[in-house]
Design a protein around this motif. Structure first.
Motif, short mmCIF file in Angstrom:
data_model
loop_
_atom_site.label_atom_id
_atom_site.label_comp_id
_atom_site.label_asym_id
_atom_site.label_seq_id
_atom_site.Cartn_x
_atom_site.Cartn_y
_atom_site.Cartn_z
N PRO A 1 0.81 -1.22 0.00
CA PRO A 1 0.00 0.00 0.00
C PRO A 1 0.85 1.28 0.00
CG PRO A 1 -0.96 -1.59 1.49
CD PRO A 1 0.36 -2.16 1.04
N GLN A 2 2.05 1.21 0.56
CA GLN A 2 2.92 2.39 0.57
C GLN A 2 3.43 2.74 -0.83
OE1 GLN A 2 3.39 -0.27 2.75
NE2 GLN A 2 2.35 0.75 4.42
N ASP A 3 3.33 1.80 -1.78
CA ASP A 3 3.76 2.05 -3.15
C ASP A 3 2.67 2.71 -3.99
OD1 ASP A 3 6.38 0.95 -2.98
OD2 ASP A 3 5.49 -1.04 -2.97
N ASN B 1 -8.74 -0.93 -4.00
CA ASN B 1 -9.81 -0.21 -3.34
C ASN B 1 -9.22 0.85 -2.43
OD1 ASN B 1 -12.65 -1.37 -3.71
ND2 ASN B 1 -11.41 -3.21 -3.43
N LEU B 2 -9.93 1.95 -2.33
CA LEU B 2 -9.63 2.94 -1.32
C LEU B 2 -10.61 2.73 -0.18
CD1 LEU B 2 -9.22 6.13 -3.55
CD2 LEU B 2 -7.44 4.56 -2.75
N VAL B 3 -10.16 2.93 1.04
CA VAL B 3 -11.05 2.89 2.19
C VAL B 3 -11.70 4.27 2.24
CG1 VAL B 3 -11.19 2.56 4.67
CG2 VAL B 3 -9.52 1.25 3.34
N CYS B 4 -13.05 4.29 2.14
CA CYS B 4 -13.71 5.61 2.03
C CYS B 4 -15.06 5.66 2.73
CB CYS B 4 -13.84 5.99 0.55
SG CYS B 4 -14.81 4.81 -0.42
N LYS C 1 -15.92 1.20 0.75
CA LYS C 1 -14.77 1.05 -0.14
C LYS C 1 -15.08 1.71 -1.47
CE LYS C 1 -12.71 -2.68 2.18
NZ LYS C 1 -12.12 -3.94 2.13
N CYS C 2 -14.03 2.16 -2.13
CA CYS C 2 -14.15 2.78 -3.44
C CYS C 2 -13.21 2.05 -4.39
CB CYS C 2 -13.79 4.26 -3.37
SG CYS C 2 -14.94 5.25 -2.39
N LEU C 3 -13.76 1.38 -5.39
CA LEU C 3 -12.98 0.59 -6.35
C LEU C 3 -12.39 1.50 -7.41
CD1 LEU C 3 -12.15 -2.29 -7.30
CD2 LEU C 3 -14.28 -2.29 -8.65
N LEU C 4 -11.09 1.38 -7.62
CA LEU C 4 -10.39 2.18 -8.64
C LEU C 4 -10.37 1.45 -9.98
CD1 LEU C 4 -7.23 3.46 -6.74
CD2 LEU C 4 -9.15 4.82 -7.56
N ASP D 1 -6.78 0.37 0.62
CA ASP D 1 -7.09 -0.91 1.26
C ASP D 1 -5.95 -1.86 0.88
OD1 ASP D 1 -8.02 -3.42 1.97
OD2 ASP D 1 -10.05 -3.06 1.28
N PRO D 2 -5.31 -2.52 1.84
CA PRO D 2 -4.15 -3.36 1.52
C PRO D 2 -4.48 -4.65 0.77
CG PRO D 2 -4.68 -3.52 3.86
CD PRO D 2 -5.57 -2.46 3.28
N ASN D 3 -5.73 -4.95 0.55
CA ASN D 3 -6.10 -6.20 -0.13
C ASN D 3 -6.28 -5.98 -1.63
OD1 ASN D 3 -6.24 -7.66 2.35
ND2 ASN D 3 -8.16 -6.65 2.75
N PHE D 4 -5.17 -5.94 -2.35
CA PHE D 4 -5.25 -5.84 -3.80
C PHE D 4 -4.43 -6.95 -4.41
CE2 PHE D 4 -2.16 -2.64 -2.39
CZ PHE D 4 -1.01 -3.04 -3.05
#
Length: 121
Positions: free
Chosen positions: A26-28, A62-65, A85-88, A113-116
């Motif tokens: 997620p930091q990337d 996903n972004l946590v939103c 969640k917001c799907l990119l 969200d770290p689950n990608f």
């Protein structure tokens, strides 16, 4: 026998190097927001740009939103709000920066969200 050991060692090292180039976390994923200067229904407009800083293919980001609100329509192929969640990018691979704008009183603190899904290419 020595040739076999050298060959297996080379293959092992190549596999490790290949995996090293395909480590995303997620930091990337960088999220940058700024005001555009425009207003929509008396609310300031914010531009969000999301970019990955790793050399792998990432999908289903996903972004946590929770509680995210906007008075401006966002193209659902770019950002699809699904509850908290917001799907990119419709879940498709992110290959370049993705941007969208929204309008609300304050900027929203989007987090990844770290689950990608990570795939080496």
């Amino acid at each position: 026998m020595a040739t076999l050991v050298k060959t297996l060692t080379l293959v092992f090292v190549m596999l490790l190097v290949g995996q090293g180039n395909c480590q995303c976390s997620p930091q990337d994923i960088e999220i940058v927001q700024s005001q555009t200067g425009a207003t929509v229904q008396q609310k300031p407009e914010w531009k969000v740009t999301i970019n990955k800083k790793c050399n792998c293919t990432i999908e289903n980001v996903n972004l946590v939103c929770p509680g995210f609100q906007t008075v401006e329509t966002i193209d659902p192929s770019v950002l699809q709000i699904q509850g908290d969640k917001c799907l990119l990018n419709g879940g498709q691979a992110i290959t370049q920066a993705i941007s969208f704008s929204y309008a609300w009183d304050n900027s929203y603190p989007f987090k990844v969200d770290p689950n990608f899904t990570i795939a080496c290419s």
